[in-house]
Design a protein around this motif. Structure first.
Motif, PDB file in Angstrom:
ATOM      1  N   SER A  56       0.900  -1.185  -0.191  1.00  0.00           N
ATOM      2  CA  SER A  56       0.041   0.042   0.289  1.00  0.00           C
ATOM      3  C   SER A  56       0.790   1.315   0.175  1.00  0.00           C
ATOM      4  O   SER A  56       0.425   2.344  -0.481  1.00  0.00           O
ATOM      5  CB  SER A  56      -0.861   0.041   1.209  1.00  0.00           C
ATOM      6  N   ILE A  57       2.146   1.310   0.831  1.00  0.00           N
ATOM      7  CA  ILE A  57       2.972   2.423   0.524  1.00  0.00           C
ATOM      8  C   ILE A  57       3.567   2.545  -0.577  1.00  0.00           C
ATOM      9  O   ILE A  57       3.578   3.840  -1.313  1.00  0.00           O
ATOM     10  CB  ILE A  57       3.961   2.063   1.746  1.00  0.00           C
ATOM     11  N   TYR A  73      -3.503   8.712  -3.027  1.00  0.00           N
ATOM     12  CA  TYR A  73      -2.426   8.147  -2.332  1.00  0.00           C
ATOM     13  C   TYR A  73      -2.842   8.488  -0.779  1.00  0.00           C
ATOM     14  O   TYR A  73      -2.115   7.651   0.024  1.00  0.00           O
ATOM     15  CB  TYR A  73      -1.013   8.964  -2.478  1.00  0.00           C
ATOM     16  N   LEU A  74      -3.584   9.364  -0.070  1.00  0.00           N
ATOM     17  CA  LEU A  74      -3.927   9.301   1.274  1.00  0.00           C
ATOM     18  C   LEU A  74      -4.793   8.160   1.494  1.00  0.00           C
ATOM     19  O   LEU A  74      -4.554   7.755   2.482  1.00  0.00           O
ATOM     20  CB  LEU A  74      -4.657  10.605   1.419  1.00  0.00           C
ATOM     21  N   ILE A  75      -5.736   7.678   0.756  1.00  0.00           N
ATOM     22  CA  ILE A  75      -6.306   6.564   0.845  1.00  0.00           C
ATOM     23  C   ILE A  75      -5.537   5.285   0.899  1.00  0.00           C
ATOM     24  O   ILE A  75      -5.650   4.480   1.789  1.00  0.00           O
ATOM     25  CB  ILE A  75      -7.340   6.314  -0.198  1.00  0.00           C
ATOM     26  N   ASP A  76      -4.367   5.250   0.046  1.00  0.00           N
ATOM     27  CA  ASP A  76      -3.527   4.155  -0.001  1.00  0.00           C
ATOM     28  C   ASP A  76      -2.483   4.441   1.468  1.00  0.00           C
ATOM     29  O   ASP A  76      -2.489   2.988   1.809  1.00  0.00           O
ATOM     30  CB  ASP A  76      -2.443   4.137  -1.074  1.00  0.00           C
ATOM     31  N   ILE A  81      -1.578   2.125   7.004  1.00  0.00           N
ATOM     32  CA  ILE A  81      -1.677   2.122   8.621  1.00  0.00           C
ATOM     33  C   ILE A  81      -2.623   1.078   9.055  1.00  0.00           C
ATOM     34  O   ILE A  81      -2.361   0.444   9.918  1.00  0.00           O
ATOM     35  CB  ILE A  81      -2.279   3.658   8.859  1.00  0.00           C
ATOM     36  N   LEU A  82      -3.909   0.906   8.221  1.00  0.00           N
ATOM     37  CA  LEU A  82      -4.664  -0.339   8.691  1.00  0.00           C
ATOM     38  C   LEU A  82      -4.063  -1.685   8.619  1.00  0.00           C
ATOM     39  O   LEU A  82      -4.244  -2.428   9.718  1.00  0.00           O
ATOM     40  CB  LEU A  82      -6.009  -0.042   7.613  1.00  0.00           C
ATOM     41  N   ALA A  87      -1.256  -5.709  11.740  1.00  0.00           N
ATOM     42  CA  ALA A  87      -0.241  -6.591  12.080  1.00  0.00           C
ATOM     43  C   ALA A  87       0.208  -6.594  13.624  1.00  0.00           C
ATOM     44  O   ALA A  87       0.498  -7.472  14.186  1.00  0.00           O
ATOM     45  CB  ALA A  87       1.073  -6.347  11.176  1.00  0.00           C
ATOM     46  N   PHE A  88      -0.179  -5.281  14.161  1.00  0.00           N
ATOM     47  CA  PHE A  88       0.138  -5.273  15.706  1.00  0.00           C
ATOM     48  C   PHE A  88      -0.612  -6.042  16.456  1.00  0.00           C
ATOM     49  O   PHE A  88      -0.373  -6.586  17.402  1.00  0.00           O
ATOM     50  CB  PHE A  88       0.151  -3.516  15.957  1.00  0.00           C
ATOM     51  N   LEU A  89      -1.958  -6.146  15.931  1.00  0.00           N
ATOM     52  CA  LEU A  89      -2.979  -6.875  16.567  1.00  0.00           C
ATOM     53  C   LEU A  89      -2.589  -8.488  16.504  1.00  0.00           C
ATOM     54  O   LEU A  89      -2.885  -9.181  17.828  1.00  0.00           O
ATOM     55  CB  LEU A  89      -4.558  -6.704  16.218  1.00  0.00           C
ATOM     56  N   PHE A  90      -2.221  -8.832  15.538  1.00  0.00           N
ATOM     57  CA  PHE A  90      -1.469 -10.433  15.547  1.00  0.00           C
ATOM     58  C   PHE A  90      -0.265 -10.329  16.118  1.00  0.00           C
ATOM     59  O   PHE A  90       0.450 -11.684  15.825  1.00  0.00           O
ATOM     60  CB  PHE A  90      -1.904 -10.815  14.057  1.00  0.00           C
TER      61      PHE A  90
END
Length: 92
Positions: A56-57, A73-76, A81-82, A87-90
């Motif tokens: 996405s980046i 590009y702000l949506i991407d 970030i999502l 990834a942090f949650l897992f």
């Protein structure tokens, strides 16, 4: 009907970006298969989410350099970030 079938600019991705996307997709697929075989899918899901964030980046950077609308590009970047939050949650 024009709302659903709007013409897009014929801006194509550069060849290196396409190659990077293909390599990232292959890594994600191999990670998913490896996680299913080993039984430790949470580690590999975290890896898949991190790679999806990186893709996405890359899409956001490409949209920026192709002079796309700022919203694109702000949506991407928002999706990146999502993916990193997932990834942090897992990470447990």
């Amino acid at each position: 009907m024009g709302l659903f079938f709007q013409r897009r600019n014929n801006k194509k991705s550069a060849r290196p970006v396409i190659v990077i996307r293909i390599i990232m997709a292959m890594i994600m697929g191999i990670s998913l298969i490896w996680g299913i075989v080993n039984g430790s899918t949470f580690f590999f899901l975290r890896l898949i989410f991190i790679i999806a964030g990186l893709v996405s980046i890359i899409d956001a950077v490409e949209a920026y350099f192709q002079k796309e609308n700022k919203r694109v590009y702000l949506i991407d970047l928002g999706f990146a970030i999502l993916w990193f939050i997932f990834a942090f949650l897992f990470s447990n």
